[in-house]
Design an enzyme around this catalytic site. Sequence first.
Site, mmCIF file in Angstrom:
data_model
loop_
_atom_site.group_PDB
_atom_site.id
_atom_site.type_symbol
_atom_site.label_atom_id
_atom_site.label_comp_id
_atom_site.label_asym_id
_atom_site.label_seq_id
_atom_site.Cartn_x
_atom_site.Cartn_y
_atom_site.Cartn_z
ATOM 1 C CG ASP A 27 -6.327 0.059 0.340
ATOM 2 O OD1 ASP A 27 -5.208 0.175 1.066
ATOM 3 O OD2 ASP A 27 -7.669 0.856 0.664
ATOM 4 C CG HIS B 235 -2.098 0.994 1.585
ATOM 5 N ND1 HIS B 235 -2.767 2.248 0.688
ATOM 6 C CD2 HIS B 235 -1.437 2.643 2.264
ATOM 7 C CE1 HIS B 235 -2.997 2.789 1.632
ATOM 8 N NE2 HIS B 235 -2.072 3.348 1.793
ATOM 9 C CD GLU B 236 2.186 3.852 3.920
ATOM 10 O OE1 GLU B 236 2.889 4.408 3.296
ATOM 11 O OE2 GLU B 236 1.267 3.707 4.734
ATOM 12 C CD GLU C 112 -3.364 6.746 2.309
ATOM 13 O OE1 GLU C 112 -3.913 5.475 3.220
ATOM 14 O OE2 GLU C 112 -3.205 7.718 2.464
ATOM 15 C CG HIS D 88 0.591 6.061 -1.225
ATOM 16 N ND1 HIS D 88 -0.992 7.220 -0.772
ATOM 17 C CD2 HIS D 88 0.503 5.940 0.572
ATOM 18 C CE1 HIS D 88 -1.949 7.021 -0.177
ATOM 19 N NE2 HIS D 88 -0.976 6.574 0.829
#
EC number: 3.4.24.84
Length: 424
Positions: free
Chosen positions: A366, A284-285, A362, A288
Amino acid sequence: MAIPFMETVVGFMIVMYIFETYLDLRQLTALKLPTLPKTLVGVISQEKFEKSRAYSLDKSYFHFVHEFVTILMDSAILFFGILPWFWKMSGAVLPRLGLDPENEILHTLSFLAGVMTWSQITDLPFSLYSTFVIESRHGFNKQTIWMFIRDMIKGTFLSVILGPPIVAAIIFIVQKGGPYLAIYLWAFMFILSLVMMTIYPVLIAPLFNKFTPLPDGDLREKIEKLASSLKFPLKKLFVVDGSTRSSHSNAYMYGFFKNKRIVLYDTLIQQCKNEDEIVAVIAHELGHWKLNHTTYSFIAVQILAFLQFGGYTLVRNSTDLFRSFGFDTQPVLIGLIIFQHTVIPLQHLVSFGLNLVSRAFEFQADAFAVKLGYAKDLRPALVKLQEENLSAMNTDPLYSAYHYSHPPLVERLRAIDGEDKKTD
């Protein structure tokens, strides 16, 4: 007839306080609901829900008190002329110390020293109660009073070391900037932000926490493999001892260009059931990064900063504006403070807009992790983080839309399930 700038600012502050209190009351009603949202039934235990509910209610009641005291103090400081009085007193101290009261930089530093002292005194009771009553009551706080005091001393020391040269530079730029002042101010703050982003994780963060390399093993191997598959230039992989202060958990990445680093909280490693859940959080990070969210956010902040400095240059010489707040002179710092107060309406709108963008990011991160095949691990990882952090399970839609930079868990799980079905 002079425009009542100060009275207008105070009036808007009170209006915003009433509006946000209305949202807080809506959220309080949601927090009092005795049942889980349907999406979380069977996913989160009733015991965890009750603990989360109690923690959220405690924080909500504390927030009501803190915000009420804050609006009273802020309104009184402006309405009763305490700000110009404090500026005058901070200048009167300088001759007693053998310093020139006409030197604006020295006068400003004296003023800031007083403001910082006042802020620490007024904030201390709330910080102590939040840390040693609420956080301790719900099993999060791991700090001793000595650690708390030591951190406060370190923070003050950093302010004393870093603050004066930054303040002096800003005053110098404003005094000498001329017609290109906004550009010079923005350029200085841009460079300063890059410097701080570089030195904070290397020099400042280690003053408060211990960072150790993640030991060799399956977890490290899986994270490095994931990073390599995405061409993420991972140089270092750390574990931070967040458990020494709190049992809250997190993970983040930082660094420029080809020098990226990932940091895992030791509490995250302890709380996740297996390594794949941790890797899903990292996926997930990394989403970004891959989707350029960090770059877009940084650019947005720089644009907003430039616009703010541009606005400041339009009003910095307004005698009526300064007089409305009780000032006969026009100090640089005071001008910046007054300007920040006058653009509060825009700041609320900008904050709301940034939250909308952040929530969209976000969802995208995801979805990125789901497309990599981590849906079955990301879902329980998010649930575990929600459980262990005792985050609110029931949220009011208006409250979350206005305040939250991350979507509520229910919305994230629903989106993950929808994205997972697309990939099947």
